[in-house]
Scaffold this motif. Structure first.
Motif, mmCIF file in Angstrom:
data_model
loop_
_atom_site.group_PDB
_atom_site.id
_atom_site.type_symbol
_atom_site.label_atom_id
_atom_site.label_comp_id
_atom_site.label_asym_id
_atom_site.label_seq_id
_atom_site.Cartn_x
_atom_site.Cartn_y
_atom_site.Cartn_z
ATOM 1 N N SER A 90 0.823 -1.211 0.000
ATOM 2 C CA SER A 90 0.000 0.000 0.000
ATOM 3 C C SER A 90 0.858 1.262 0.000
ATOM 4 O O SER A 90 0.548 2.240 -0.687
ATOM 5 N N ILE A 91 1.950 1.250 0.755
ATOM 6 C CA ILE A 91 2.849 2.406 0.790
ATOM 7 C C ILE A 91 3.383 2.704 -0.604
ATOM 8 O O ILE A 91 3.446 3.864 -1.026
ATOM 9 N N PHE A 92 3.737 1.655 -1.344
ATOM 10 C CA PHE A 92 4.413 1.854 -2.625
ATOM 11 C C PHE A 92 3.494 1.815 -3.845
ATOM 12 O O PHE A 92 3.961 1.943 -4.973
ATOM 13 N N THR A 93 2.189 1.637 -3.628
ATOM 14 C CA THR A 93 1.229 1.763 -4.737
ATOM 15 C C THR A 93 0.222 2.881 -4.508
ATOM 16 O O THR A 93 -0.468 3.286 -5.442
ATOM 17 N N GLY A 94 0.107 3.363 -3.262
ATOM 18 C CA GLY A 94 -0.901 4.374 -2.949
ATOM 19 C C GLY A 94 -2.308 3.809 -2.947
ATOM 20 O O GLY A 94 -3.285 4.547 -3.072
ATOM 21 N N LYS A 95 -2.402 2.472 -2.758
ATOM 22 C CA LYS A 95 -3.708 1.815 -2.830
ATOM 23 C C LYS A 95 -3.973 0.978 -1.591
ATOM 24 O O LYS A 95 -3.056 0.459 -0.954
ATOM 25 N N TYR A 96 -5.271 0.827 -1.294
ATOM 26 C CA TYR A 96 -5.671 -0.071 -0.223
ATOM 27 C C TYR A 96 -5.473 -1.523 -0.655
ATOM 28 O O TYR A 96 -5.424 -1.819 -1.858
ATOM 29 N N THR A 299 -1.189 5.642 5.309
ATOM 30 C CA THR A 299 0.081 5.335 4.637
ATOM 31 C C THR A 299 -0.083 5.261 3.116
ATOM 32 O O THR A 299 0.911 5.323 2.402
ATOM 33 N N ILE A 300 -1.314 5.136 2.627
ATOM 34 C CA ILE A 300 -1.521 5.175 1.168
ATOM 35 C C ILE A 300 -1.313 6.577 0.603
ATOM 36 O O ILE A 300 -1.257 6.756 -0.620
ATOM 37 N N ASP A 301 -1.191 7.572 1.486
ATOM 38 C CA ASP A 301 -0.978 8.952 1.034
ATOM 39 C C ASP A 301 0.486 9.246 0.710
ATOM 40 O O ASP A 301 0.796 10.295 0.151
ATOM 41 N N ILE A 302 1.387 8.348 1.093
ATOM 42 C CA ILE A 302 2.820 8.619 0.924
ATOM 43 C C ILE A 302 3.195 8.726 -0.547
ATOM 44 O O ILE A 302 3.865 9.693 -0.959
ATOM 45 N N MET A 303 2.779 7.776 -1.366
ATOM 46 C CA MET A 303 3.159 7.796 -2.783
ATOM 47 C C MET A 303 2.646 9.046 -3.499
ATOM 48 O O MET A 303 3.434 9.745 -4.160
ATOM 49 N N PRO A 304 1.348 9.389 -3.418
ATOM 50 C CA PRO A 304 0.903 10.623 -4.096
ATOM 51 C C PRO A 304 1.552 11.882 -3.540
ATOM 52 O O PRO A 304 1.768 12.846 -4.277
ATOM 53 N N THR A 305 1.904 11.879 -2.250
ATOM 54 C CA THR A 305 2.571 13.046 -1.667
ATOM 55 C C THR A 305 3.975 13.218 -2.251
ATOM 56 O O THR A 305 4.382 14.335 -2.618
ATOM 57 N N VAL A 306 4.723 12.125 -2.332
ATOM 58 C CA VAL A 306 6.078 12.188 -2.904
ATOM 59 C C VAL A 306 6.017 12.648 -4.357
ATOM 60 O O VAL A 306 6.796 13.509 -4.788
ATOM 61 N N LEU A 307 5.091 12.103 -5.122
ATOM 62 C CA LEU A 307 4.963 12.507 -6.532
ATOM 63 C C LEU A 307 4.592 13.984 -6.645
ATOM 64 O O LEU A 307 5.088 14.695 -7.532
ATOM 65 N N ASP A 319 -5.847 5.405 -4.274
ATOM 66 C CA ASP A 319 -6.799 5.504 -3.164
ATOM 67 C C ASP A 319 -6.364 6.607 -2.208
ATOM 68 O O ASP A 319 -7.187 7.220 -1.525
ATOM 69 N N GLY A 320 -5.053 6.852 -2.143
ATOM 70 C CA GLY A 320 -4.516 7.893 -1.290
ATOM 71 C C GLY A 320 -4.544 9.246 -1.975
ATOM 72 O O GLY A 320 -4.897 9.376 -3.150
ATOM 73 N N GLN A 321 -4.162 10.258 -1.218
ATOM 74 C CA GLN A 321 -4.139 11.614 -1.762
ATOM 75 C C GLN A 321 -2.880 12.331 -1.278
ATOM 76 O O GLN A 321 -2.308 11.980 -0.248
ATOM 77 N N SER A 322 -2.453 13.323 -2.033
ATOM 78 C CA SER A 322 -1.309 14.125 -1.611
ATOM 79 C C SER A 322 -1.665 14.895 -0.341
ATOM 80 O O SER A 322 -2.772 15.409 -0.193
#
Length: 690
Positions: A90-96, A299-307, A319-322
């Motif tokens: 989930s951390i590295f896909t931004g998905k549940y 933790t799904i917010d990490i990938m969109p935040t980094v991008l 599923d996550g958001q910045s």
């Protein structure tokens, strides 16, 4: 920073040749201007409330605390799962998990159709590398996607039995800094993405000195030790003038119950102790420093935040958001709904748990649903579902909408083999977790009612680990009195009974398990193993074939079929079975050895057999079984020189192996070497006397 040992310095330099060779060719002169580096550190099993920067005064974590002062600390960050693999996916896909398909630690693999952060950054000319610390994140589970280099082979591992299962933080940090040395030496101006995974806070807690002596709570000692080695990496980045231009993310995959709610470790419940995790993001160029956010995030917010920080707009739907706008706009507290689940209970034929947090409410769907009214920082203490039934229905509807409106991922399973089972058990995990599907089963047992039984189960497995099989069987019988229709308990008890040659008892438990969970391949595999050891070959073959029909990648079922067919001289069937195990695991040395034996014994093709065994020996040069097989093959073609070389090497590794002695006696007799023959006969007599 504590003084490093001479051993680690030696280990460090011994590893240089491997590391430098691995990186050669990855670096080019192509330049990607002005893009920052990215460092993501995942701290396994680390509770937020056991770090200094989160207010815990019984520990020293100066390096993590310092990073928090330079960035944004999220007080209300939640993990999607209280186990390692799904959480990292989930951390590295931004998905549940219901979107990426990985629901447990053991049988799942992240499918290629998932787009990872490493893949996106690699596509944009980042150099990508990962150093992980536990077999749970082994490359076969799919997280290698997008990494140029994925270091999951341990130099000085911690062992459980004969197998390496994890490694210390020191090894990860030293190798990562050497990677950074190589990066700088190549004068590559491309940015890097580096993922470091630290496993130390995971049970069993056994911190090295001086942390063992400094902390009465060994869990805290492990965290303090990990913090020092995280600091080692931070210091190295500063020395290399990379710190200021590096986005740093510190996060835990999940927490630890430490006895709260009756749970000693993690995996069963999704209450705050196992799901509230530390999350710190540092990048002064775009983020404020020393900020503490009370916004509920995932933790799904990490990938969109980094991008977002990198200015990369991905086409993938997350599923996550910045979190950037959330930090800057400072919206109202806890507007966001976040999801968590636990699927380990499903592996015990209990109900899985699925929960959602929104506003001041936390709802957990279970056979006996729970509703808690909580403020930030508070734990779930008293369920109010009877007092607020309408609120419970509203938030439950939100949970179901989240599950049904999101496209469900296709799940992929890994091949089950003996090594995997042994390693997972060594880490405290057990093969055969939840299966896919989004229906919430409320007809099964509620984990709240079974947690005491789970504690007994953990104790029984500890007895097995200590080879106290009789006590373990007795405890399993006690466990099954309380939960007689639990396939997991039935299978585990049967497995022990097979080892004790109590086949009738094992058969009884396994037939019961099949009647409850007939589509579980492990039930049929264990029943096949029972019949094979009981010399009921035809029945064993039938059960192994059933296991394969349910999981065409069932390595062990194919392997045991191969053994049966080999032992009964059915060479064509044996070869087919072992070709299947080779398809599943191409570098399995036992498979190569058996195929070599079949070529020699079944086809009289000595050259093919020798070549296959040599392939296996290249993979594990110090394997006495392979050395013996190769030596005996050379003896059969009258190549006595090579036969002596390999069999003597086998005997040197296992000096009391009588089969090796007998094989060497035959060779020296053929060579007429009476002196060596006498020495071997003398050793043989000594072993017989002993």
């Amino acid at each position: 920073m504590k003084k490093r040992s001479i051993f680690w310095a030696a280990l460090f330099f011994l590893s240089l040749g491997v590391i430098v060779y691995t990186f050669t060719g990855l670096f080019s002169s192509h330049r990607l201007k002005d893009s920052p580096n990215v460092l993501i550190i995942t701290m396994d099993t680390t509770r937020a409330d056991h770090l200094g920067c989160y207010g815990y005064d019984k520990i020293q974590t100066p390096h993590i605390d310092a990073a928090a002062k330079e960035g944004v600390l999220f007080e209300e960050a939640f993990s999607v799962q209280p186990v390692t693999l799904p959480s990292h996916c989930s951390i590295f896909t931004g998905k549940y998990p219901f979107s990426h398909g990985v629901r447990d630690n053991n049988i799942y693999r992240l499918a290629e159709e998932n787009l990872t952060l490493a893949e996106i950054l690699k596509e944009r000319d980042y150099v990508t590398a990962a150093f992980i610390s536990s077999y749970i994140l082994d490359r076969q589970f799919g997280l290698t996607q997008g990494f140029h280099f994925y270091n999951d082979r341990f130099l000085k591992p911690k062992q459980k039995g004969r197998l390496p299962i994890d490694r210390r933080a020191a090894e990860v940090s030293i190798l990562a800094c050497k990677w950074l040395d190589t990066f700088k030496e190549k004068k590559d101006e491309r940015p890097f993405f580096l993922w470091l995974h630290y496993y130390d806070p995971h049970a069993d807690y056994d911190p090295p000195s001086p942390y063992k002596e400094a902390y009465p709570n060994p869990y805290d000692g492990e965290i303090a030790y990990m913090d020092d080695w995280i600091g080692y990496v931070f210091d190295d980045l500063k020395l290399k003038d990379l710190w200021d231009n590096t986005i740093v993310v510190l996060v835990a995959d999940h927490g630890e119950s430490l006895g709260e709610y009756g749970e000693q470790t993690h995996g069963i419940f999704i209450y705050r102790p196992t799901t509230n995790v530390p999350l710190i993001i540092k990048y002064p160029e775009k983020l404020p420093q020393g900020v503490r956010s009370k916004e509920r995030v995932s933790t799904i917010d990490i990938m969109p935040t980094v991008l977002d920080l990198l200015g990369i707009k991905a086409e993938e739907k997350f599923d996550g958001q910045s979190l950037i706008s959330l930090i800057k706009d400072k919206r109202g507290i806890n507007e966001r709904a976040v999801y968590s689940e636990a699927f380990i209970p499903k592996g015990f034929n209990w109900s899985e748990l699925k929960g959602i947090r929104k506003g001041k409410w936390c709802f957990i769907e279970a056979p006996r649903p729970e509703l808690y009214q909580i403020e930030p920082g508070e734990k779930e203490l008293e369920s109010l579902i009877g007092k607020y039934p309408q609120q419970a229905e509203e938030i439950k509807s939100l949970l179901y909408a989240m599950l049904t409106e999101t496209q469900q991922a296709k799940t992929e399973q890994v091949a089950v083999n003996e090594e995997m089972i042994e390693r997972l058990k060594g880490l405290g995990y057990f093969v055969g977790g939840g299966q896919g599907g989004e229906e919430i089963t409320t007809s099964q047992q509620d984990p709240k009612d079974m947690i005491k039984l789970f504690a007994l189960y953990q104790r029984a497995n500890g007895l097995v680990e200590n080879e106290s099989y009789g006590q373990a069987v007795a405890l399993f019988e006690k466990i099954m009195e309380q939960d007689p229709d639990n396939p997991r308990f039935l299978m585990e008890s049967a497995d022990i009974n097979i080892n004790l040659n109590k086949f009738k008892e094992a058969e009884k438990h396994l037939k019961h398990a099949v009647s409850i969970k007939g589509k579980d391949p492990r039930c049929h595999y264990l029943l096949g193993l029972c019949y094979e050891n009981w010399d009921k070959t035809d029945m064993a073959i039938k059960e192994y074939k059933e296991a394969i029909a349910l999981n065409h990648n069932h390595f062990l079922a194919y392997f045991h079929l191969g053994l049966i067919y080999t032992n009964t001289g059915q060479w064509e069937k044996a070869e087919h079975a072992f070709l299947e195990t080779r398809r599943i695991k191409p570098d399995d040395v036992s498979t190569l050895n058996n195929l070599g034996y079949i070529a020699i014994k079944g086809k009289n093709d000595f050259q093919t057999g020798i070549d296959l065994i040599k392939q296996a020996l290249k993979i594990t040069p110090q394997n006495q079984t392979l050395l013996s097989s190769l030596g005996w093959a050379y003896y059969n073609v009258k190549d006595y020189k090579n036969a002596v070389t390999y069999l003597e090497a086998a005997l040197a590794l296992e000096p009391d192996n009588r089969m090796f002695i007998q094989q060497l006696k035959a060779i020296y007799k053929a060579l007429g070497d009476k002196e060596r023959l006498k020495q071997l006969e003398k050793r043989e007599k000594f072993l017989e006397a002993v």
